[in-house]
Motif scaffolding. Structure first.
Motif, PDB file in Angstrom:
ATOM      1  N   GLU A 180       0.817  -1.212   0.000  1.00  0.00           N
ATOM      2  CA  GLU A 180       0.000   0.000   0.000  1.00  0.00           C
ATOM      3  C   GLU A 180       0.855   1.268   0.000  1.00  0.00           C
ATOM      4  O   GLU A 180       0.529   2.257  -0.663  1.00  0.00           O
ATOM      5  N   LYS A 229       2.946   4.287  -4.106  1.00  0.00           N
ATOM      6  CA  LYS A 229       1.748   3.837  -3.392  1.00  0.00           C
ATOM      7  C   LYS A 229       0.982   2.846  -4.260  1.00  0.00           C
ATOM      8  O   LYS A 229       1.046   2.883  -5.491  1.00  0.00           O
ATOM      9  N   GLU A 230       0.255   1.976  -3.563  1.00  0.00           N
ATOM     10  CA  GLU A 230      -0.642   0.999  -4.194  1.00  0.00           C
ATOM     11  C   GLU A 230       0.079   0.193  -5.276  1.00  0.00           C
ATOM     12  O   GLU A 230      -0.294   0.176  -6.449  1.00  0.00           O
ATOM     13  N   SER A 232       0.951  -3.215  -6.989  1.00  0.00           N
ATOM     14  CA  SER A 232       0.351  -4.547  -7.131  1.00  0.00           C
ATOM     15  C   SER A 232       1.408  -5.622  -6.889  1.00  0.00           C
ATOM     16  O   SER A 232       2.615  -5.357  -6.961  1.00  0.00           O
TER      17      SER A 232
END
Length: 613
Positions: A180, A229-230, A232
């Motif tokens: 995250e 950020k974020e 996968s």
């Protein structure tokens, strides 16, 4: 780690399949008992890799040691977001143990939580990774932080572009957890900062991606920071920072060294070549021992002391002696080959009064007529373990007789032994060089070491043959071998040449008119034609001679019927099958110069693996 993850996946599939078998009808549900309370441990756990990282913070401190070689101190603070069930006992962090042919000498210093309290852990080696397995037998839930501190060396690479580089994967691309919030700081010591080229790049995305990301440098240029950020699962962050050539002393493992990286493989090939030469020398040694005078003279009679059973022990590659021995006894008038009740099952009738030429012939008669009836008739069974065993013993008696009569002996080939000793010396020298490279930490020496280790095994295995005593002919055996080759030569030549030889031969059996008895000579040579694999051709010659004489063979089938060589071929095949019957038994890296551009995500060292346990 791929194998580990596959095993975990298979377990998950099996557990999921088991869950599908749980009864869902009201009656079945009642029989199954009450459902577990909320928060209680479930019998079926989900995949331990099924969690995420709320944050991944890392600090890399890179510098040079007293020897000028690069070293790195890393502190990773990983906050895992585990599910609120008894699924995980910790995380698994995999650290690479080598980079561009050199060992990284990874050393884990500590594993703690966010307060600094020690977290239990253990390490394992697997697939080029040092696995750090955190936790113990207790399950963990929710947000859990692990601070892993470790050291590495030789992380600076002399790139193909002519500069030194810190080209490093900051996240493991072999991971199934999303991240995250990611942040990394890379700090270089004063010496390295002074030697920076000013070129630095950051790449993001899946393996091979060339998408660039922002790399923020400090005012003095000694620190770099990158955030994302974020991310996968499988998305990576790779940075490349350039330095002047020769900034970091490279380990010897990264320098070309044919002595440890190539010579052992060449030694393996050389040793195997010498071993092959040893085998060829054994063959030449055997062939040499088969030479007496070196002159082959056509012969058309075989002495009584050389029956087919004995001839098989002298002639290499001779065919099965049992059919030949039976024909030998038949043409000598000691037995007749008759049609049995079954076309494929002939029978033998022992004839009285004949002179037995040799002791081996007497043994053959005894073995063939075990269980004969009162009339002296014995069947040739199509399948019989007992008959096959007797015939095997009979064949072995011919080989043993060749030894006892001084025709064969056991001996070692001197040339083969010399070549084999040379092969052993070559591979052992190559093995020592390869081992020296491995001990010196040369990853590039591993392929050659594997090759030489395999070569040592094959050469030592070959030594059992090269150093063994082999069956060879004595001087008398060589003389009889050349004699039998003369018999084969007589069988091979044209009919006109054979008849001329017979007319000039004074010792051949003759008719009353003084001419040589061609049929007798040709019949007695038939067993030896069978040993040489020439029974079909010689049977055709006999067929013509019988037709010319207007008579049939007295030793096989109906004497009044014309001889057909198909009888002979069929009998040879049947007796051979009977004699041999046996019952059935139950991530890649690159040094292309990413700091100048042209690099990609996952192209550097580092990275490793991340998973759960």
């Amino acid at each position: 780690m791929a194998a580990t993850r596959l095993a975990r996946t298979l377990v998950t599939i099996g557990l999921t399949a088991a869950a599908l078998l749980v009864p869902t009808t009201p009656a079945a549900a009642a029989a199954a008992g009450p459902a577990p309370a909320a928060g209680a441990s479930t019998a079926i756990r989900a995949d331990v890799d099924d969690f995420s990282y709320a944050s991944w913070d890392a600090r890399y401190e890179v510098g040079l040691d007293d020897d000028g070689r690069s070293h790195m101190h890393v502190t990773e603070s990983l906050t895992a977001r585990f599910p609120e069930v008894d699924q995980n006992k910790g995380i698994v962090r995999g650290l690479p143990t080598s980079y561009e042919n050199a060992w990284l000498d990874v050393r884990v210093l500590s594993v703690t939580d966010e307060t600094g309290a020690d977290v239990p852990y253990e390490t394992e080696q697997e697939d080029g990774l040092l696995l750090v397995l955190t936790g113990d037998d207790d399950y963990v839930r929710g947000l859990t932080t692990y601070v892993i501190e470790y050291e590495m060396r030789d992380v600076i690479l002399a790139a193909d572009s002519g500069v030194d580089e810190f080209y490093w994967d900051l996240l493991p691309l072999d991971s199934t957890q999303p991240v995250e919030d990611f942040r990394a700081e890379i700090v270089f010591d004063e010496t390295m900062t002074e030697r920076m080229t000013g070129n630095a790049r950051c790449y993001t995305g899946y393996q091979g991606s060339t998408n660039e990301c922002d790399l923020v440098a400090s005012p003095d240029g000694s620190q770099f920071a990158v955030e994302a950020k974020e991310l996968s699962p499988g998305e990576g962050i790779t940075i490349a920072v350039g330095f002047d050539p020769g900034t970091a002393v490279q380990p010897s493992a990264r320098q070309p060294d044919p002595v440890t990286d190539t010579v052992p493989a060449i030694a393996a090939l050389g040793g195997l070549g010498l071993s092959v030469g040893s085998w060829i020398a054994v063959s030449a040694f055997k062939k040499k021992r088969r030479t007496s005078s070196g002159i082959i003279v056509a012969q058309y009679d075989v002495p009584d002391s050389l029956p087919p059973l004995l001839a098989t022990g002298i002639v290499p590659g001779a065919k099965d002696p049992i059919p030949a021995e039976i024909i030998h006894l038949a043409v000598r008038g000691l037995l007749r080959i008759e049609d049995g009740t079954d076309v494929e099952q002939p029978r033998l009738r022992r004839l009285p009064g004949g002179r037995i030429p040799d002791e081996l012939d007497a043994q053959a008669l005894d073995a063939l007529f075990v269980g004969a009836d009162a009339a002296g008739v014995a069947e040739v069974p199509s399948s019989s373990e007992d008959f096959a065993a007797r015939m095997k013993t009979l064949s072995q008696s011919g080989i043993e007789a060749a030894v006892s009569r001084g025709l064969t002996t056991k001996a070692r080939g001197r040339g083969a032994m010399i070549l084999q000793w040379c092969a052993i010396g070559v591979v052992l020298a190559g093995f020592a060089l390869g081992l020296w490279g491995i001990i010196g930490g040369r990853v590039t020496a591993i392929p050659a070491f594997v090759a030489i280790a395999f070569g040592v095994f094959l050469v030592l295995l070959s030594s059992f043959y090269g150093f063994s005593k082999h069956t060879v002919l004595t001087a008398e055996g060589a003389r009889l071998y050349e004699y039998l080759m003369g018999v084969r030569e007589f069988i091979r030549v044209a009919e006109a040449d054979r008849l001329r030889m017979l007319q000039s031969y004074t010792g051949a059996e003759r008719r009353q008119d003084g001419s040589a008895n061609v049929i007798v000579v040709y019949e007695r040579l038939l067993p030896y034609a069978m040993l040489f694999g020439m029974e079909n051709e010689w049977g055709a010659i006999l067929e013509q001679v019988y037709a010319y004489e207007q008579r049939g063979a007295s030793w096989i089938g109906d004497p009044s019927a014309p001889f057909v060589r198909g009888q002979l071929v069929a009998f040879a095949a049947t007796s051979h099958a009977s004699a041999t019957y046996a019952a059935p038994s139950a991530s890649s890296s690159s040094s292309a110069g990413g700091s100048f551009g042209g690099g990609f995500s996952g192209g550097g060292g580092g990275g490793g693996f991340s998973g759960g346990r």
